[in-house]
Enzyme design. Structure first.
Site, PDB file in Angstrom:
ATOM      1  N   LYS A  78       0.492  -1.499   0.167  1.00  0.00           N
ATOM      2  CA  LYS A  78      -0.283   0.027   0.308  1.00  0.00           C
ATOM      3  C   LYS A  78       0.707   1.078  -0.255  1.00  0.00           C
ATOM      4  O   LYS A  78       0.823   1.944  -1.103  1.00  0.00           O
ATOM      5  CB  LYS A  78      -1.390   0.128   1.108  1.00  0.00           C
ATOM      6  CG  LYS A  78      -1.951  -1.009   1.300  1.00  0.00           C
ATOM      7  CD  LYS A  78      -2.753  -0.815   2.333  1.00  0.00           C
ATOM      8  CE  LYS A  78      -2.404  -0.756   3.892  1.00  0.00           C
ATOM      9  NZ  LYS A  78      -2.362  -2.207   3.948  1.00  0.00           N
ATOM     10  N   ARG A 104      -8.983   1.022   8.954  1.00  0.00           N
ATOM     11  CA  ARG A 104      -8.568  -0.219   9.559  1.00  0.00           C
ATOM     12  C   ARG A 104     -10.448  -0.865   9.649  1.00  0.00           C
ATOM     13  O   ARG A 104     -10.328  -2.220   9.568  1.00  0.00           O
ATOM     14  CB  ARG A 104      -7.545   0.108  10.081  1.00  0.00           C
ATOM     15  CG  ARG A 104      -5.673  -0.365   9.340  1.00  0.00           C
ATOM     16  CD  ARG A 104      -4.917  -0.157  10.319  1.00  0.00           C
ATOM     17  NE  ARG A 104      -3.960  -0.893  10.307  1.00  0.00           N
ATOM     18  CZ  ARG A 104      -2.938  -0.675   9.615  1.00  0.00           C
ATOM     19  NH1 ARG A 104      -2.741   0.605   8.789  1.00  0.00           N
ATOM     20  NH2 ARG A 104      -1.679  -0.777   9.212  1.00  0.00           N
ATOM     21  N   ARG A 164      11.525  -5.959   5.277  1.00  0.00           N
ATOM     22  CA  ARG A 164      11.320  -4.935   4.775  1.00  0.00           C
ATOM     23  C   ARG A 164      12.540  -3.267   5.392  1.00  0.00           C
ATOM     24  O   ARG A 164      12.832  -4.127   6.485  1.00  0.00           O
ATOM     25  CB  ARG A 164       9.835  -4.103   4.864  1.00  0.00           C
ATOM     26  CG  ARG A 164       9.459  -2.991   4.870  1.00  0.00           C
ATOM     27  CD  ARG A 164       8.246  -2.383   4.456  1.00  0.00           C
ATOM     28  NE  ARG A 164       7.554  -2.867   5.380  1.00  0.00           N
ATOM     29  CZ  ARG A 164       6.264  -2.469   5.728  1.00  0.00           C
ATOM     30  NH1 ARG A 164       5.781  -2.367   5.214  1.00  0.00           N
ATOM     31  NH2 ARG A 164       5.135  -2.476   7.027  1.00  0.00           N
ATOM     32  N   ARG A 219      12.049  -1.788  10.722  1.00  0.00           N
ATOM     33  CA  ARG A 219      10.533  -1.087  12.058  1.00  0.00           C
ATOM     34  C   ARG A 219      10.433  -2.300  12.831  1.00  0.00           C
ATOM     35  O   ARG A 219      10.173  -3.260  12.642  1.00  0.00           O
ATOM     36  CB  ARG A 219       8.910  -0.856  11.492  1.00  0.00           C
ATOM     37  CG  ARG A 219       8.971   0.378  10.136  1.00  0.00           C
ATOM     38  CD  ARG A 219       8.174   0.430   9.293  1.00  0.00           C
ATOM     39  NE  ARG A 219       6.974   0.091   9.636  1.00  0.00           N
ATOM     40  CZ  ARG A 219       5.740   0.323   9.850  1.00  0.00           C
ATOM     41  NH1 ARG A 219       5.776   0.610   8.087  1.00  0.00           N
ATOM     42  NH2 ARG A 219       4.302  -0.122   9.909  1.00  0.00           N
ATOM     43  N   ARG A 250      -0.034  -8.247  13.748  1.00  0.00           N
ATOM     44  CA  ARG A 250      -0.444  -7.466  12.742  1.00  0.00           C
ATOM     45  C   ARG A 250      -1.804  -8.359  11.845  1.00  0.00           C
ATOM     46  O   ARG A 250      -2.555  -7.448  10.905  1.00  0.00           O
ATOM     47  CB  ARG A 250       0.486  -6.289  12.042  1.00  0.00           C
ATOM     48  CG  ARG A 250       0.958  -5.223  13.252  1.00  0.00           C
ATOM     49  CD  ARG A 250       2.415  -4.959  12.449  1.00  0.00           C
ATOM     50  NE  ARG A 250       2.143  -4.225  11.371  1.00  0.00           N
ATOM     51  CZ  ARG A 250       2.751  -3.563  10.613  1.00  0.00           C
ATOM     52  NH1 ARG A 250       5.178  -4.720  10.507  1.00  0.00           N
ATOM     53  NH2 ARG A 250       2.822  -3.381   9.378  1.00  0.00           N
TER      54      ARG A 250
END
Ligand code: AMP
Length: 221
Positions: free
Chosen positions: A14, A89, A129, A162, A173
């Site tokens: 996203k 969300r 990531r 992160r 998550r």
């Protein structure tokens, strides 16, 4: 005015897609997660509050997110429209956004682009990531590494992982996504504005598919 929502699990792409879409159109990129991380860097109360949820992979309470986003979309850069990335969300967030757009006589949600990616790919994408401390650009050590390890190609900034991208938090998550956010797919399908985009493909092909879904492929930069 064109309001677009990017919907999809963590790791679906996203953020990457919203950034490119915003650069190629005149729509503002509004990312709730980025706003929280910016607030945290600035050391604000909002940032500290958000961190306590983000670190656990939990959602920040609806009223906090909603207030922040509704304030953000009042800014002048949102006059032509917004690409919402990571918001809404939950059902309550979706309802609050719809009500606010009606209230302010702004156009409603024109399209919801749902980025579909299988779960095993998602975990690898999240765990691999790397994010630039300076400009926020993202890389992936498996799929899309920076040219020099640990250094951002775009600005030379330092790359970091992160804290909520660790495997354990990422898995949580995803669970939170399946429980709280996935019902929104049906919500928008019923409203007739849902477009499904296969998020497994190469980044540039996904962007093109999104521009086509928005009928912006002829006018995008
Ligand atoms: P993201 O950068 O979109 O992956 O978001 C990182 C974290 O910020 C999430 O795991 C949540 O803790 C928080 N967050 C971002 N957007 C929202 C939202 N719309 N509602 C609740 N929490 C959010």
């Amino acid at each position: 005015m064109l309001n677009v929502i990017l919907l999809g699990p963590p790791g679906a792409g996203k953020g990457t897609q919203a950034k490119t879409l915003s650069e190629r159109t005149d729509l503002a990129h509004v990312a709730s997660g980025d706003l929280f991380r910016a607030a945290l860097r600035e050391g604000t109360e909002l940032g500290m509050l958000a961190k306590s949820y983000m670190d656990r992979g939990e959602l920040v309470p609806d009223e906090v997110v909603i207030r922040m986003i509704l304030e953000r979309i009042q800014r002048p850069d949102c006059a032509n429209g917004v690409i919402f990335d990571g918001f809404p969300r939950t059902r309550d967030q979706a309802t609050a956004l719809e009500a606010a757009l009606v209230d302010k006589h702004q156009s409603k949600i024109a399209a919801v682009l749902y980025l579909d990616v299988p779960q095993d790919v998602l975990l690898r994408r999240i765990a691999g990531r790397q994010t630039c401390k300076t400009c926020g650009a993202t890389y992936n050590i498996y799929y899309f590494p920076s040219h020099r390890p640990g250094i951002c190609d775009a600005c030379g900034g330092k790359l970091y992982q992160r804290s909520d991208d660790s495997i354990e938090t990422a898995q949580h998550r995803l669970d939170v996504y399946f429980e709280q956010t996935m019902p929104l797919i049906e919500h928008y399908r019923l409203q007739g504005c849902l477009h499904e985009v296969d998020g497994r493909r190469e980044i540039s092909l996904v962007t093109e598919a999104m521009l086509i879904a928005l009928s912006l492929n002829g006018t995008a930069k």
